[in-house]
Design a protein around this motif. Structure first.
Motif, PDB file in Angstrom:
ATOM      1  N   MET A 174      43.577   9.355 -94.682  1.00 33.00           N
ATOM      2  CA  MET A 174      43.512  10.790 -94.859  1.00 33.00           C
ATOM      3  C   MET A 174      42.071  11.196 -95.172  1.00 33.00           C
ATOM      4  O   MET A 174      41.351  10.487 -95.853  1.00 33.00           O
ATOM      5  CB  MET A 174      44.437  11.211 -95.992  1.00 33.00           C
ATOM      6  N   THR A 175      41.676  12.352 -94.684  1.00 32.04           N
ATOM      7  CA  THR A 175      40.322  12.863 -94.906  1.00 32.04           C
ATOM      8  C   THR A 175      40.357  13.944 -95.971  1.00 32.04           C
ATOM      9  O   THR A 175      41.270  14.760 -96.017  1.00 32.04           O
ATOM     10  CB  THR A 175      39.746  13.447 -93.598  1.00 32.04           C
ATOM     11  N   LYS A 176      39.330  13.942 -96.819  1.00 32.04           N
ATOM     12  CA  LYS A 176      39.179  14.976 -97.842  1.00 32.04           C
ATOM     13  C   LYS A 176      37.790  15.578 -97.714  1.00 32.04           C
ATOM     14  O   LYS A 176      36.863  14.937 -97.223  1.00 32.04           O
ATOM     15  CB  LYS A 176      39.397  14.403 -99.238  1.00 32.04           C
ATOM     16  N   ILE A 177      37.658  16.814 -98.164  1.00 34.91           N
ATOM     17  CA  ILE A 177      36.396  17.526 -98.057  1.00 34.91           C
ATOM     18  C   ILE A 177      35.887  17.880 -99.451  1.00 34.91           C
ATOM     19  O   ILE A 177      36.675  18.200-100.337  1.00 34.91           O
ATOM     20  CB  ILE A 177      36.563  18.780 -97.163  1.00 34.91           C
ATOM     21  N   ILE A 178      34.576  17.766 -99.626  1.00 37.54           N
ATOM     22  CA  ILE A 178      33.931  18.098-100.897  1.00 37.54           C
ATOM     23  C   ILE A 178      32.832  19.105-100.595  1.00 37.54           C
ATOM     24  O   ILE A 178      32.031  18.903 -99.675  1.00 37.54           O
ATOM     25  CB  ILE A 178      33.311  16.849-101.559  1.00 37.54           C
ATOM     26  N   ALA A 179      32.778  20.179-101.364  1.00 35.57           N
ATOM     27  CA  ALA A 179      31.763  21.216-101.162  1.00 35.57           C
ATOM     28  C   ALA A 179      30.661  21.090-102.184  1.00 35.57           C
ATOM     29  O   ALA A 179      30.914  20.996-103.380  1.00 35.57           O
ATOM     30  CB  ALA A 179      32.399  22.598-101.272  1.00 35.57           C
ATOM     31  N   GLY A 180      29.422  21.103-101.687  1.00 34.81           N
ATOM     32  CA  GLY A 180      28.285  21.250-102.575  1.00 34.81           C
ATOM     33  C   GLY A 180      28.114  22.728-102.883  1.00 34.81           C
ATOM     34  O   GLY A 180      28.740  23.589-102.261  1.00 34.81           O
ATOM     35  N   SER A 181      27.259  23.050-103.834  1.00 36.79           N
ATOM     36  CA  SER A 181      27.123  24.443-104.262  1.00 36.79           C
ATOM     37  C   SER A 181      26.530  25.353-103.194  1.00 36.79           C
ATOM     38  O   SER A 181      26.764  26.556-103.215  1.00 36.79           O
ATOM     39  CB  SER A 181      26.275  24.523-105.542  1.00 36.79           C
ATOM     40  N   SER A 182      25.810  24.807-102.215  1.00 34.38           N
ATOM     41  CA  SER A 182      25.206  25.655-101.187  1.00 34.38           C
ATOM     42  C   SER A 182      26.171  25.995-100.057  1.00 34.38           C
ATOM     43  O   SER A 182      25.859  26.848 -99.225  1.00 34.38           O
ATOM     44  CB  SER A 182      23.970  24.980-100.589  1.00 34.38           C
ATOM     45  N   SER A 183      27.315  25.344-100.001  1.00 38.84           N
ATOM     46  CA  SER A 183      28.204  25.512 -98.841  1.00 38.84           C
ATOM     47  C   SER A 183      29.668  25.681 -99.240  1.00 38.84           C
ATOM     48  O   SER A 183      30.564  25.209 -98.542  1.00 38.84           O
ATOM     49  CB  SER A 183      28.041  24.314 -97.904  1.00 38.84           C
ATOM     50  N   GLN A 184      29.914  26.345-100.346  1.00 40.99           N
ATOM     51  CA  GLN A 184      31.283  26.531-100.843  1.00 40.99           C
ATOM     52  C   GLN A 184      32.181  27.236 -99.821  1.00 40.99           C
ATOM     53  O   GLN A 184      33.281  26.762 -99.527  1.00 40.99           O
ATOM     54  CB  GLN A 184      31.265  27.341-102.146  1.00 40.99           C
ATOM     55  N   LYS A 185      31.732  28.352 -99.290  1.00 37.28           N
ATOM     56  CA  LYS A 185      32.569  29.129 -98.368  1.00 37.28           C
ATOM     57  C   LYS A 185      32.870  28.370 -97.086  1.00 37.28           C
ATOM     58  O   LYS A 185      33.993  28.391 -96.596  1.00 37.28           O
ATOM     59  CB  LYS A 185      31.906  30.470 -98.040  1.00 37.28           C
ATOM     60  N   LEU A 186      31.866  27.699 -96.541  1.00 39.26           N
ATOM     61  CA  LEU A 186      32.073  26.917 -95.325  1.00 39.26           C
ATOM     62  C   LEU A 186      33.090  25.810 -95.559  1.00 39.26           C
ATOM     63  O   LEU A 186      34.005  25.608 -94.757  1.00 39.26           O
ATOM     64  CB  LEU A 186      30.748  26.335 -94.825  1.00 39.26           C
ATOM     65  N   ALA A 187      32.963  25.097 -96.657  1.00 41.39           N
ATOM     66  CA  ALA A 187      33.897  24.009 -96.962  1.00 41.39           C
ATOM     67  C   ALA A 187      35.314  24.544 -97.155  1.00 41.39           C
ATOM     68  O   ALA A 187      36.282  23.931 -96.685  1.00 41.39           O
ATOM     69  CB  ALA A 187      33.440  23.255 -98.200  1.00 41.39           C
ATOM     70  N   GLN A 188      35.452  25.673 -97.829  1.00 37.86           N
ATOM     71  CA  GLN A 188      36.779  26.270 -98.026  1.00 37.86           C
ATOM     72  C   GLN A 188      37.403  26.646 -96.693  1.00 37.86           C
ATOM     73  O   GLN A 188      38.596  26.416 -96.453  1.00 37.86           O
ATOM     74  CB  GLN A 188      36.683  27.488 -98.936  1.00 37.86           C
ATOM     75  N   GLN A 189      36.610  27.240 -95.802  1.00 37.26           N
ATOM     76  CA  GLN A 189      37.116  27.640 -94.491  1.00 37.26           C
ATOM     77  C   GLN A 189      37.488  26.418 -93.660  1.00 37.26           C
ATOM     78  O   GLN A 189      38.522  26.420 -92.990  1.00 37.26           O
ATOM     79  CB  GLN A 189      36.063  28.485 -93.765  1.00 37.26           C
ATOM     80  N   LEU A 190      36.680  25.384 -93.692  1.00 38.86           N
ATOM     81  CA  LEU A 190      37.004  24.146 -92.969  1.00 38.86           C
ATOM     82  C   LEU A 190      38.275  23.521 -93.516  1.00 38.86           C
ATOM     83  O   LEU A 190      39.135  23.069 -92.753  1.00 38.86           O
ATOM     84  CB  LEU A 190      35.848  23.156 -93.069  1.00 38.86           C
ATOM     85  N   SER A 191      38.400  23.484 -94.826  1.00 38.98           N
ATOM     86  CA  SER A 191      39.587  22.932 -95.466  1.00 38.98           C
ATOM     87  C   SER A 191      40.837  23.673 -94.993  1.00 38.98           C
ATOM     88  O   SER A 191      41.838  23.061 -94.628  1.00 38.98           O
ATOM     89  CB  SER A 191      39.447  23.019 -96.981  1.00 38.98           C
ATOM     90  N   LYS A 192      40.748  24.992 -94.987  1.00 41.53           N
ATOM     91  CA  LYS A 192      41.882  25.827 -94.583  1.00 41.53           C
ATOM     92  C   LYS A 192      42.204  25.654 -93.097  1.00 41.53           C
ATOM     93  O   LYS A 192      43.350  25.417 -92.720  1.00 41.53           O
ATOM     94  CB  LYS A 192      41.559  27.291 -94.883  1.00 41.53           C
ATOM     95  N   ASN A 193      41.189  25.750 -92.245  1.00 43.35           N
ATOM     96  CA  ASN A 193      41.404  25.697 -90.799  1.00 43.35           C
ATOM     97  C   ASN A 193      41.832  24.317 -90.304  1.00 43.35           C
ATOM     98  O   ASN A 193      42.579  24.207 -89.342  1.00 43.35           O
ATOM     99  CB  ASN A 193      40.147  26.131 -90.054  1.00 43.35           C
ATOM    100  N   LEU A 194      41.341  23.265 -90.946  1.00 41.77           N
ATOM    101  CA  LEU A 194      41.651  21.909 -90.506  1.00 41.77           C
ATOM    102  C   LEU A 194      42.796  21.272 -91.284  1.00 41.77           C
ATOM    103  O   LEU A 194      43.227  20.173 -90.956  1.00 41.77           O
ATOM    104  CB  LEU A 194      40.403  21.031 -90.617  1.00 41.77           C
ATOM    105  N   GLY A 195      43.256  21.954 -92.336  1.00 39.72           N
ATOM    106  CA  GLY A 195      44.333  21.400 -93.150  1.00 39.72           C
ATOM    107  C   GLY A 195      43.900  20.177 -93.927  1.00 39.72           C
ATOM    108  O   GLY A 195      44.683  19.243 -94.124  1.00 39.72           O
ATOM    109  N   ILE A 196      42.659  20.164 -94.376  1.00 39.48           N
ATOM    110  CA  ILE A 196      42.099  19.039 -95.124  1.00 39.48           C
ATOM    111  C   ILE A 196      42.055  19.410 -96.599  1.00 39.48           C
ATOM    112  O   ILE A 196      41.614  20.504 -96.958  1.00 39.48           O
ATOM    113  CB  ILE A 196      40.681  18.695 -94.635  1.00 39.48           C
ATOM    114  N   THR A 197      42.492  18.510 -97.454  1.00 36.09           N
ATOM    115  CA  THR A 197      42.453  18.737 -98.895  1.00 36.09           C
ATOM    116  C   THR A 197      41.011  18.811 -99.380  1.00 36.09           C
ATOM    117  O   THR A 197      40.189  17.973 -99.028  1.00 36.09           O
ATOM    118  CB  THR A 197      43.177  17.594 -99.639  1.00 36.09           C
ATOM    119  N   GLN A 198      40.724  19.818-100.193  1.00 33.01           N
ATOM    120  CA  GLN A 198      39.388  19.932-100.774  1.00 33.01           C
ATOM    121  C   GLN A 198      39.397  19.375-102.191  1.00 33.01           C
ATOM    122  O   GLN A 198      40.223  19.752-103.015  1.00 33.01           O
ATOM    123  CB  GLN A 198      38.916  21.385-100.793  1.00 33.01           C
ATOM    124  N   VAL A 199      38.464  18.473-102.442  1.00 37.06           N
ATOM    125  CA  VAL A 199      38.290  17.884-103.773  1.00 37.06           C
ATOM    126  C   VAL A 199      37.228  18.704-104.498  1.00 37.06           C
ATOM    127  O   VAL A 199      36.141  18.929-103.956  1.00 37.06           O
ATOM    128  CB  VAL A 199      37.844  16.408-103.666  1.00 37.06           C
TER     129      VAL A 199
END
Length: 179
Positions: free
Chosen positions: A1-26
């Motif tokens: 399983m793949t998980k996504i982690i957002a750094g402080s410069s890319s919070q919105k992008l990571a959230q959108q990727l998590s939502k669109n790809l169905g990947i859990t965000q840590v």
């Protein structure tokens, strides 16, 4: 399983990727000490998981770069199987050759730091040159945006483009006229 982690410069992008790809965000807990050192901690376990860390190295470039390196190290120490760094803006990529005698090749140094931190694969957007990609010993996927805009620009009647990439656009859009 793949998980996504957002750094402080890319919070919105990571959230959108998590939502669109169905990947859990840590969640990554990022703190600044009084002396501006960073402390990075991952809220959830990622043992034996593939991890995508989303972090641009945009302004402030040094802080965001260090944060990326610490996030990668934290993921590796937490047992991540593979770490992919998604770096939409790759700071220092324009410094791909010395600008004076014995000057540093900063892009090469940043590539070495990213590899040393434990990144297995890098995905970025519009690196300054092919040479920067060659500084890496890991897989690099450089997404060039000029092709994304080519079809759109072909159908527009009047348009003004201000870009350092204008020469690339001319080669890809032979029917483009400027007014």
């Amino acid at each position: 399983m793949t998980k996504i982690i957002a750094g402080s410069s890319s919070q919105k992008l990571a959230q959108q990727l998590s939502k669109n790809l169905g990947i859990t965000q840590v969640q990554a807990l990022i703190e600044h000490f009084e002396d501006e050192e960073l402390r990075v901690q991952l809220a959830d376990g990622i043992h034996e998981e593939d991890v995508i860390i989303v972090q641009s190295t945009s302004k402030p470039a040094n802080d965001h770069l260090m944060e990326l390196l610490l996030l990668v190290d934290a993921a590796k120490r937490s047992g991540a199987r593979q770490v992919t760094a998604l770096v939409p803006y790759f700071g220092y990529s324009r410094q791909d050759r010395p600008s004076y005698a014995f000057g540093p090749v900063s892009a090469r140094l940043v590539a070495t730091l990213i590899e040393a931190a434990g990144v297995d694969q890098l995905i970025t957007v519009d690196l300054h040159s092919q040479q920067t990609e060659e500084f890496f010993k890991i897989g690099v996927q450089n997404i060039e945006t000029t092709s994304l805009f080519a079809d759109f620009l072909k159908v527009k009647q009047k348009i003004m483009i201000v870009s350092p990439l204008i020469e690339k656009l001319f080669f890809q859009i032979n029917s483009l006229h400027f007014y």
